[in-house]
Design an enzyme around this catalytic site. Structure first.
Site, PDB file in Angstrom:
ATOM      1  N   SER A 158       0.860  -1.183   0.000  1.00  0.00           N
ATOM      2  CA  SER A 158       0.000   0.000   0.000  1.00  0.00           C
ATOM      3  C   SER A 158       0.891   1.225   0.000  1.00  0.00           C
ATOM      4  CB  SER A 158      -0.867   0.007   1.269  1.00  0.00           C
ATOM      5  OG  SER A 158      -1.477   1.272   1.456  1.00  0.00           O
ATOM      6  N   TYR A 171      -1.318  -0.724  10.790  1.00  0.00           N
ATOM      7  CA  TYR A 171      -1.587  -1.092   9.389  1.00  0.00           C
ATOM      8  C   TYR A 171      -0.419  -0.674   8.496  1.00  0.00           C
ATOM      9  CZ  TYR A 171      -3.723  -1.245   4.750  1.00  0.00           C
ATOM     10  OH  TYR A 171      -3.986  -1.509   3.424  1.00  0.00           O
TER      11      TYR A 171
END
Ligand SMILES: NC(=O)c1ccc[n+]([C@@H]2O[C@H](COP(=O)([O-])OP(=O)(O)OC[C@H]3O[C@@H](n4cnc5c(N)ncnc54)[C@H](OP(=O)(O)O)[C@@H]3O)[C@@H](O)[C@H]2O)c1
Length: 264
Positions: A158, A171
């Protein structure tokens, strides 16, 4: 000489003929869109996730469009389940030569709330889950490469693996792990003719945001939605298709794909 649109589409339809793709997180979002795209380009696809019904629907969709797919229900937090999936793929298709290691979850929260369970859940899926899939499928990838096939391991990281966002510490750290892992695996597996890539998307409109309960992050996402058009899963799938369709000697190591208006 001009090429007709018909011959262009048939060229795409066979672009990945002979390839066997395994896609985790295929029941929704980026994985689902990528399964549809890879199948439409001729790959046989094994679609992996926990929700069997969603996988069956996807397989029916692919089959109706003339593609080939199998549903393989799996929980990537359980090594025995992932090993059984690898055995099922081998039984159905011989071996995989393309693994899209994509399942993940995002649970932002203030560090002071100390939600250890959510930290563990993200690490177990986004980090250890990625490793379990590699553990189960690397022998098939090595075998495929030894047979002379074009071989890909594509990991979903990501933009969060590079950038800093308040409340997303755990995360983002899991995605930084995936990005660094990918760079390292490439230097180890590249010499064996296995391409290793990562896709690093900005915000994509999927079920991922639906799991967010922390109000600070919900507000941030709601604000972002007002100021920009999020990526669609199909936009990311196109990039995955581009990565795996390169000539065998070309390894796109890292692809960052952002909504045009997302700047951080
Ligand atoms: N959406 C974004 O903005 C964005 C941005 C950058 C990166 N990403 C990354 O993209 C990847 C795909 O996410 P998405 O956005 O497409 O979200 P999504 O629609 O929520 O998809 C997540 C997928 O992971 C599967 N999954 C969850 N837990 C699992 C488990 N224990 N075992 C097996 N499969 C499991 C889910 O299927 P089941 O529930 O059926 O198991 C689902 O298919 C993730 O790694 C995410 O971090 C997303």
């Amino acid at each position: 000489m001009a090429t007709s649109s018909t011959s262009l589409s048939s060229q795409f339809a066979t672009q990945l003929a002979g390839r066997v793709a395994v896609i985790t997180g295929a029941s929704s979002g980026i994985g689902r869109a990528s399964a549809l795209l890879l199948a439409s380009r001729g790959a046989r696809v094994a679609v992996l996730a926990r929700r069997k019904e969603a996988l069956d629907t996807l397989v029916a969709e692919i089959t109706a469009a003339g593609g080939e797919a199998i549903a393989v229900p799996v929980d990537v937090t359980d090594q025995a389940s992932v090993d059984a999936a690898a055995a099922q793929v081998a039984a159905a298709y011989g071996r995989a030569d393309l693994v899209f290691n994509n399942a993940g979850v995002m649970l932002p929260g203030a560090i002071e709330e100390r939600k250890l369970g959510e930290w563990e859940q993200q690490i177990d899926l986004n980090v250890t889950g990625v490793m379990r899939v590699i553990h189960a499928f690397v022998p098939q990838l090595v075998q495929a490469a030894a047979e002379g096939a074009t071989v890909d391991l594509v990991n979903t990281s990501s933009i969060a693996g590079q950038n800093l966002y308040p409340y997303f510490a755990v995360y983002t750290a899991t995605k930084a792990y995936v990005s660094h892992l990918t760079r390292h695996l490439r230097i180890e597996l590249g010499p064996k003719n296995i391409r290793v890539s990562m896709i690093e998307p900005g915000i994509v409109a999927t079920e991922l945001q639906g799991h967010v309960t922390f109000q600070g992050a919900k507000d941030w996402l709601a604000g972002a939605e007002k100021t920009m058009e999020f990526l669609q899963p199909e936009n990311v799938a196109e990039s995955v298709g581009f990565i795996v369709a390169q000539p065998k000697h070309v390894n796109l190591q890292q692809v960052v794909i952002m909504p045009t208006k997302q700047t951080t």
